[in-house]
Each structure stands twice: as C-alpha cells, then as structure tokens.
Scaffold this active site. Structure first.
Site, short mmCIF file in Angstrom:
data_model
loop_
_atom_site.label_atom_id
_atom_site.label_comp_id
_atom_site.label_asym_id
_atom_site.label_seq_id
_atom_site.Cartn_x
_atom_site.Cartn_y
_atom_site.Cartn_z
N LYS A 62 -11.06 -8.25 -3.53
CA LYS A 62 -10.68 -7.70 -2.22
C LYS A 62 -10.19 -6.26 -2.37
O LYS A 62 -10.61 -5.36 -1.64
CB LYS A 62 -9.58 -8.56 -1.59
CG LYS A 62 -8.89 -7.92 -0.41
CD LYS A 62 -7.87 -8.83 0.22
CE LYS A 62 -6.47 -8.70 -0.31
NZ LYS A 62 -5.76 -7.46 0.06
N ASN A 63 -9.28 -6.05 -3.31
CA ASN A 63 -8.65 -4.73 -3.42
C ASN A 63 -9.55 -3.67 -4.05
O ASN A 63 -9.19 -2.50 -4.11
CB ASN A 63 -7.34 -4.82 -4.21
CG ASN A 63 -6.24 -5.47 -3.39
OD1 ASN A 63 -6.43 -5.71 -2.20
ND2 ASN A 63 -5.11 -5.74 -4.02
N CYS A 97 6.12 -4.03 6.31
CA CYS A 97 5.40 -5.27 6.18
C CYS A 97 6.31 -6.26 5.50
O CYS A 97 7.39 -5.90 5.03
CB CYS A 97 4.09 -5.10 5.42
SG CYS A 97 4.29 -5.08 3.67
N ARG A 100 7.26 -0.17 2.09
CA ARG A 100 5.96 0.41 1.73
C ARG A 100 5.62 1.70 2.47
O ARG A 100 4.71 1.73 3.31
CB ARG A 100 4.85 -0.62 1.92
CG ARG A 100 5.00 -1.80 1.00
CD ARG A 100 3.94 -2.84 1.24
NE ARG A 100 2.76 -2.67 0.43
CZ ARG A 100 1.76 -3.52 0.40
NH1 ARG A 100 1.79 -4.59 1.14
NH2 ARG A 100 0.71 -3.31 -0.35
N ASP A 157 1.00 -9.04 -7.43
CA ASP A 157 0.24 -9.96 -6.58
C ASP A 157 0.11 -11.36 -7.20
O ASP A 157 -0.48 -12.26 -6.59
CB ASP A 157 -1.15 -9.39 -6.27
CG ASP A 157 -1.08 -8.25 -5.26
OD1 ASP A 157 -0.01 -8.03 -4.68
OD2 ASP A 157 -2.12 -7.58 -5.05
N ARG A 180 -7.13 -13.94 4.39
CA ARG A 180 -7.23 -12.50 4.11
C ARG A 180 -7.67 -12.27 2.66
O ARG A 180 -8.27 -11.25 2.36
CB ARG A 180 -5.88 -11.81 4.33
CG ARG A 180 -5.41 -11.82 5.77
CD ARG A 180 -4.16 -10.99 5.91
NE ARG A 180 -4.33 -9.73 5.19
CZ ARG A 180 -3.34 -9.01 4.68
NH1 ARG A 180 -2.10 -9.41 4.81
NH2 ARG A 180 -3.58 -7.89 4.04
C1 UD1 Z 1 -1.92 -2.13 -3.69
C2 UD1 Z 1 -2.59 -3.45 -3.44
C3 UD1 Z 1 -1.56 -4.56 -3.30
C4 UD1 Z 1 -0.66 -4.58 -4.52
C5 UD1 Z 1 -0.07 -3.20 -4.79
C6 UD1 Z 1 0.70 -3.11 -6.10
C7 UD1 Z 1 -4.59 -2.75 -2.29
C8 UD1 Z 1 -5.37 -2.74 -1.02
N1 UD1 Z 1 -3.39 -3.32 -2.23
O1 UD1 Z 1 -1.10 -1.86 -2.54
O2 UD1 Z 1 -2.25 -5.80 -3.17
O3 UD1 Z 1 0.42 -5.47 -4.29
O4 UD1 Z 1 -1.12 -2.22 -4.87
O5 UD1 Z 1 -0.10 -3.48 -7.16
O6 UD1 Z 1 -5.08 -2.33 -3.32
N2 UD1 Z 1 5.02 3.64 -2.52
C9 UD1 Z 1 5.77 4.66 -2.02
N3 UD1 Z 1 5.14 5.67 -1.33
C10 UD1 Z 1 3.79 5.67 -1.12
C11 UD1 Z 1 3.03 4.62 -1.66
C12 UD1 Z 1 3.68 3.61 -2.34
O7 UD1 Z 1 6.99 4.68 -2.16
O8 UD1 Z 1 3.29 6.61 -0.50
C13 UD1 Z 1 5.68 2.53 -3.26
C14 UD1 Z 1 5.52 1.18 -2.60
O9 UD1 Z 1 6.50 0.98 -1.60
C15 UD1 Z 1 5.68 0.26 -3.77
C16 UD1 Z 1 5.03 1.03 -4.92
O10 UD1 Z 1 5.00 2.39 -4.49
O11 UD1 Z 1 7.04 0.07 -4.05
C17 UD1 Z 1 3.63 0.60 -5.28
O12 UD1 Z 1 2.86 0.44 -4.11
P1 UD1 Z 1 1.30 0.78 -4.05
O13 UD1 Z 1 0.72 0.76 -5.42
O14 UD1 Z 1 1.10 2.00 -3.21
O15 UD1 Z 1 0.76 -0.45 -3.24
P2 UD1 Z 1 -0.49 -0.42 -2.31
O16 UD1 Z 1 -1.44 0.62 -2.83
O17 UD1 Z 1 -0.07 -0.35 -0.87
#
Ligand code: UD1
Length: 422
Positions: A23-24, A119, A124, A309, A401
């Site tokens: 999915k990701n 969420c 996030r 995850d 999902r």
């Molecule tokens: C992706 C995955 C999700 C997985 C996560 C961590 C997808 C579609 N989803 O989510 O399933 O749980 O990686 O492996 O690939 N953060 C910030 N600022 C930002 C972006 C992130 O502070 O602009 C923080 C987040 O709150 C979190 C950490 O960084 O604490 C990691 O999140 P991130 O790797 O961005 O998760 P996603 O990419 O949303």
C-alpha cells in the site's frame, strides 16, 4: 453499513498466504503519474480502499485511470491536469493524499491541498514537506485549512536537510526534485523500501536519481518524464502481520510473493522470540518451535529498524509471551490505543510515556473490542485468533484500508473468522 469481525480463537493457522503489493509504495507511485503527460502503468497494486481513495483524488486532478475490476494493474494518464486542488473531503480520509503536493507544484507550478489535520495516532504535522518545497523555491501560504503552493517559474534544486526522517516528505520532495532546475540533495532522507521503489519507478520514467535507500538522495532535474511500466514491491507490513499471525496462534504459514530481505528487524525480533523463520524460493515459512514465545524488547525506528506499523501486532504477540517485553514507540506519540482493548482481553500491559511493559499472561480471552486505526485493528484480529472463546471487533472499516481479503486469507488457513453486520 457498519460491520464487525467475529472470531472464535484457538486454531493454529496453517497454509499458504500470498502477499500483495505494498500500500505505502503503491500510493506514492500512483501520484508519480502526475509528473508526466504519458501513461504510467503500475502492476501488483493491491485491492484496498486507500488505493480507491487515491484513484478518486487523481481523477479529480484530471488523471485518466484505466483499471478493470479484479485486476492488479492500473494505467494512469495525466495528459492534462484540470484541477490543482486536493479538497478536504478526500484528504481527511487519507493522509497520504499529501503526496499529490510535490508532483502538482513540480508539473503545474501550483497546488492547493487541504491540510490533513490530526489523526488517531498523533498530530503528524507536514512542516517538513512545506519547508522542503520552500527551499525548492515554492511560495507557501496557509489559509482556510489549505496549503497554497506556487512556483510560477518552476522549482529550483536545493540542498535540503530534513530535521526528522519522514517517509512521505522524502517522497514528495524527491518527486518535486525530478522536474526542478538543477540538483536537489535530500539529506537525512528516509531509507524505507517504499522510497527506493518510488525512486526506481521515477528512474524508469526518465528521472535522474542516485542514493535512494541511503540517507542522502541526489536528484538531477530533467525537463520532462515519460511513460513507464512498474511493478509495486511486496508489502512488508502485510508480510510482518501474517508472520505474527503464525506466531501468535502457534501455527505454520508459508508467505509467498514476498522476501525476508524486506523485514530484517522483524525477522530478527521473531527469531529472538524463538520462532523458526526459513527463507523459501518465493518468500518465507514462519512456524512456532512448539515452545512458548519468549519476551523480547522492541523499539520502533525508521527503516531498517522495527516498523511502527507493526508495533501493535508485535504487542499482541507479546501479551502471551514467557516473561515480559518492553515495547517503545519512538515515531508517533499516541500509538498505544490498542493497549486498553488488549487489556479487555486479559493482557497485562502498563504504559509509561512512550513505553509499554507487557507482562506475558498464559492466555487471552475473547471479548468485545473496538478498532481505532488500521494497525490497531489488525492487532485485535491477531489477539482474537489466539484468544480462548469469541471476540467481536467493531469499527473494522479501517482494516480494508490496508489488508486485502483478510478474513478469507485467515479462513483458508483454518481460522474461524467472519464479517458480520454490526
Ligand atoms: C509513513 C507511512 C506510515 C508509517 C510512517 C512511519 C505512508 C503512506 N505512510 O507515514 O504508514 O507509519 O511512514 O513509518 O507511507 N513528521 C513531522 N513533520 C512532517 C512529517 C513528519 O514532524 O512534516 C513526524 C511525524 O509526526 C512522525 C515522524 O515525523 O512523528 C515520521 O512520520 P512520517 O515518516 O512522515 O510518516 P508518514 O510519511 O506520514
């Protein structure tokens, strides 16, 4: 219609489960279609509601999608982008919608994308995505819940050091960099296999990218991308989840169309817990050694560390371990909502800040429980498969999902599981 899952636990799972595309990986790959006016053909795309949501969003932008029901192939053609707004009604359903931002700004010089909002598993934010795009020359304004990004003269390569490892921010900025003028360096980039998959697909589309899979990715911008055909990599979270289903039920499962190389930390954690994992030509076999599961400490980390995850699922497994397990969540601040539900099934878990101390109990007991998010839902399914008696899990729409035909896959391996109207 709201639905629940009803499980009568206690059957050791035995059989073969085919793992589908990730999915990701599929979600960012689909948004890569926005970067070219030619057709991007993706194969091994899983049948999931998140994929449908992404297809709907891309169609709103003008992407023509050719997909036959039941097929795992998608042809996506973004000949003309007719609308650069990603509205709240779709973005709020799925945070990964933010992945249209980088490609839209790169291709069209503008985008208006709803802020995803909070969420269930934490706040996030998207600050890393926005600051990266600003460094590439985009102007960003936030108003009325939307991100307004514009770069009328196009993006320009830059050296971007990301303060935290973020998977989707790395993907967004990598896609944006493909059409920027000059070279973009992404420093402290995510190393997840899904990032590498996206890079490989972009390279097949004509992008110039090196370093994907390391913490520094270098992208040399090109003037246009072209058509390509690309197969989505196997889902390592689905793989890990079914591996844990074998473990928690004391069963023996062969997982096909996947690879041990995708789950290094998961495999070593399960091996430390006394589980037998053997590589097979097309995947792996996971089986219980016959004695009880040993308590192992786990800390979630960016790849190649233990995936957040799979944190809820390993916690379900550890509820019945011999000894105890300390599970520490370092990625998301509020990802222990499954704890209360597992405790309703007889688990002994104490949470202190970002760590959960799981003291093993001899068995779990079936109960009525409620799912709160995708991975928490499947953790309760695993607990129900192992528990004595009947478990009913409500709010299971989250499961669709991320897991294709979950009940059927479990039923084919001997589980007593069904979906019922709630
Ligand atoms: C992706 C995955 C999700 C997985 C996560 C961590 C997808 C579609 N989803 O989510 O399933 O749980 O990686 O492996 O690939 N953060 C910030 N600022 C930002 C972006 C992130 O502070 O602009 C923080 C987040 O709150 C979190 C950490 O960084 O604490 C990691 O999140 P991130 O790797 O961005 O998760 P996603 O990419 O949303």
């Amino acid at each position: 219609m709201t639905e629940s899952i009803r499980i009568v636990g206690g059957n050791p799972l035995q059989g073969v489960i085919q793992i589908r595309g990730a999915k990701n990986a599929a979600l960012p790959l689909m948004t890569a279609a926005l970067l070219t006016d030619e057709t991007l053909t993706l194969t091994n795309v899983p049948h999931l509601t998140d994929i449908q949501t992404m297809a709907e969003l891309l169609e709103q932008h003008g992407v023509h999608i050719n997909h036959t029901a039941g097929s795992y192939a998608y042809e996506l053609k973004a000949q003309t982008i007719i609308n650069t707004t990603a509205s709240y009604d779709l973005v709020c359903k799925m945070r990964a919608s933010i992945l249209v931002l980088g490609p839209l700004v790169a291709r069209c010089g503008q985008a208006r994308v709803s802020l995803p909002g909070g969420c269930a598993i934490g706040t996030r934010p998207v600050d890393i995505h926005l600051s990266g795009l600003k460094q590439l020359g985009a102007q960003i304004e936030l108003s009325e819940g939307y991100i307004n990004a514009s770069a009328p003269k196009g993006l320009t390569g830059a050296k971007i050091t990301m303060p935290l490892v973020s998977v989707t921010a790395t993907e967004n900025l990598m896609m944006a960099g493909t059409l920027a003028k000059g070279e973009t360096h992404l420093i402290n980039a995510a190393r997840e296999p899904e990032v590498v998959d996206l890079a490989n697909c972009l390279i097949a589309m004509g992008a110039k990218i090196t370093g994907a899979g390391t913490d520094t990715i270098i992208i040399e911008g090109v003037s246009r991308l072209h058509k390509a055909t690309y197969a989505v990599l196997p889902d390592r979270i689905e793989t890990g989840t079914y591996a844990m289903a074998a473990v928690i039920t004391g069963g023996d499962l062969e997982l096909t169309h996947t690879s041990l190389a995708l789950i290094p930390s998961i495999a070593s954690t399960l091996q430390q817990a006394g589980i037998i994992i053997q590589e097979t030509p097309n995947g792996m076999r996971v089986k219980s050694s016959g004695s009880s599961i040993l308590g192992v400490d786990v800390m979630t980390e960016p790849y190649p560390g233990f995936a957040t995850d799979l944190q809820a699922q390993i916690m379900a497994v550890m509820t019945i371990c011999r000894g105890a397990s300390m599970i520490t969540e370092t990625i998301f601040e509020n990802r222990f909502m499954h704890v209360q539900e597992l405790c309703r099934m007889g688990a002994n878990i104490t949470v202190h800040h970002s760590s959960a101390l799981v003291r093993g109990v001899p068995y779990l007991s079936g109960a009525q429980v409620m799912a709160t998010d995708l991975r928490a839902s499947v953790c309760l399914v695993l607990a129900g498969l192992a528990a004595k008696g009947e478990t009913t899990i409500s709010r299971i729409y989250h499961l669709d999902r991320g897991y294709e035909n979950l009940e059927e896959k479990f039923r084919n391996c001997g589980a007593n599981i069904e979906r019922i109207a709630a």
